[in-house]
Design an enzyme around this catalytic site. Sequence first.
Site, PDB file in Angstrom:
ATOM      1  N   HIS A  19     -51.808 -18.580  89.410  1.00 15.36           N
ATOM      2  CA  HIS A  19     -53.063 -17.869  89.330  1.00 15.36           C
ATOM      3  C   HIS A  19     -52.987 -16.324  90.002  1.00 15.36           C
ATOM      4  O   HIS A  19     -53.501 -15.210  89.484  1.00 15.36           O
ATOM      5  CB  HIS A  19     -54.466 -18.415  89.262  1.00 15.36           C
ATOM      6  CG  HIS A  19     -54.661 -19.224  88.364  1.00 15.36           C
ATOM      7  ND1 HIS A  19     -55.557 -20.537  88.557  1.00 15.36           N
ATOM      8  CD2 HIS A  19     -54.164 -19.417  87.004  1.00 15.36           C
ATOM      9  CE1 HIS A  19     -55.353 -21.247  87.457  1.00 15.36           C
ATOM     10  NE2 HIS A  19     -54.672 -20.689  86.426  1.00 15.36           N
ATOM     11  N   HIS A  42     -51.367 -22.879  76.166  1.00 16.40           N
ATOM     12  CA  HIS A  42     -52.014 -24.300  76.934  1.00 16.40           C
ATOM     13  C   HIS A  42     -53.192 -23.680  77.417  1.00 16.40           C
ATOM     14  O   HIS A  42     -53.175 -23.719  78.712  1.00 16.40           O
ATOM     15  CB  HIS A  42     -51.018 -25.132  77.470  1.00 16.40           C
ATOM     16  CG  HIS A  42     -49.906 -25.304  76.830  1.00 16.40           C
ATOM     17  ND1 HIS A  42     -48.600 -24.720  76.509  1.00 16.40           N
ATOM     18  CD2 HIS A  42     -49.631 -26.520  75.969  1.00 16.40           C
ATOM     19  CE1 HIS A  42     -47.994 -25.472  75.820  1.00 16.40           C
ATOM     20  NE2 HIS A  42     -48.292 -26.683  75.487  1.00 16.40           N
ATOM     21  N   SER A  96     -56.609 -19.707  83.891  1.00 17.59           N
ATOM     22  CA  SER A  96     -56.000 -18.448  83.261  1.00 17.59           C
ATOM     23  C   SER A  96     -56.667 -17.740  82.298  1.00 17.59           C
ATOM     24  O   SER A  96     -56.788 -16.655  82.325  1.00 17.59           O
ATOM     25  CB  SER A  96     -54.503 -18.917  82.975  1.00 17.59           C
ATOM     26  OG  SER A  96     -54.278 -19.868  82.488  1.00 17.59           O
ATOM     27  N   GLU A 114     -55.471 -24.525  72.541  1.00 16.09           N
ATOM     28  CA  GLU A 114     -55.775 -25.422  73.121  1.00 16.09           C
ATOM     29  C   GLU A 114     -55.756 -26.706  72.018  1.00 16.09           C
ATOM     30  O   GLU A 114     -56.771 -26.480  71.159  1.00 16.09           O
ATOM     31  CB  GLU A 114     -56.873 -25.460  74.000  1.00 16.09           C
ATOM     32  CG  GLU A 114     -57.508 -26.807  74.706  1.00 16.09           C
ATOM     33  CD  GLU A 114     -56.002 -27.507  75.426  1.00 16.09           C
ATOM     34  OE1 GLU A 114     -55.756 -28.588  75.352  1.00 16.09           O
ATOM     35  OE2 GLU A 114     -55.424 -26.611  76.294  1.00 16.09           O
ATOM     36  N   ASP A 136     -51.369 -26.330  67.975  1.00 12.15           N
ATOM     37  CA  ASP A 136     -50.192 -26.345  68.708  1.00 12.15           C
ATOM     38  C   ASP A 136     -49.744 -25.012  69.385  1.00 12.15           C
ATOM     39  O   ASP A 136     -50.001 -24.181  68.649  1.00 12.15           O
ATOM     40  CB  ASP A 136     -49.082 -27.043  68.014  1.00 12.15           C
ATOM     41  CG  ASP A 136     -47.717 -26.893  69.128  1.00 12.15           C
ATOM     42  OD1 ASP A 136     -47.544 -27.611  69.871  1.00 12.15           O
ATOM     43  OD2 ASP A 136     -46.925 -25.955  69.087  1.00 12.15           O
ATOM     44  N   ASP A 157     -47.769 -22.811  80.069  1.00  9.08           N
ATOM     45  CA  ASP A 157     -48.283 -23.539  80.947  1.00  9.08           C
ATOM     46  C   ASP A 157     -48.625 -24.866  80.691  1.00  9.08           C
ATOM     47  O   ASP A 157     -49.829 -25.494  80.405  1.00  9.08           O
ATOM     48  CB  ASP A 157     -49.374 -23.417  81.739  1.00  9.08           C
ATOM     49  CG  ASP A 157     -50.146 -23.944  82.745  1.00  9.08           C
ATOM     50  OD1 ASP A 157     -49.129 -24.964  83.444  1.00  9.08           O
ATOM     51  OD2 ASP A 157     -51.291 -23.960  83.212  1.00  9.08           O
TER      52      ASP A 157
END
Length: 255
Positions: A19, A42, A96, A114, A136, A157
Amino acid sequence: MLSYQHLFHAGNLADVHKHAALAWVLDYMTRKDKPLTYVETHGGRGLYDLTADEAIKTGESDVGIKAVARWFDGTPYGDTVEACRAEHGPNAYPGSPWIASRLLRGDDVLHVAELHPQEHDALKQAVPAAHINHRDGFDMAYSVCPPTPRRGLLVVDPSYEVKDEYTAVPQHLAKIAKSWPVGVLFLWYPILTDARHKGMLRTLAQKFPDGLRHEVQFPPARDGHRMVGSGLFVVNPPWGLQTMLDQLGSKFSAL
């Protein structure tokens, strides 16, 4: 991976590494008076309570952001953490997507994916200004890349709880880079005691010989914990990022 919830690990030293770098990149990219697109594959829940049972169970934030916050006074990351606490309470920690929503401007565009149902619902509440996708993450990235605005950043991530991710990630990045050659591609990966990331890095180095790689080492957060470091691989890194990461690395080396 629908079993993974980042709340158990929020604010740990890997988050600090990731971060701090991300906030610097966003601060740098928003200095130019041109809009940009932020894409994240993600997203997690976007905002975390470090007093939640899950976070207390692992104690990772105690040896993470709570221990090293002073490192970042006056930096984009430090200012964002403070802004998150001011808005959501002293035990809040920004993921993030929240960091991006704070540092980006009104004409910038955010796309975040997500797949976990509960994490997705929380993310929608934490970052209402973003385009939140319950799908996805790489499928979402393919659907929007190359994005409009074309200038921008992709953040990857994954949980890495599925070993196939280590082989799949370089292929995804190569495909996205081909369609979006001007995009900054920002990948985080864990450094575990079994060093399973090394094969992925060999592939990344072959596909992106000019990519920037940065790693930090740190003690395990608790007995038996397998993560002993954090890594970043950045394609099309902004000017000055290497210097910033070298300075950050010197702080970690003192742990």
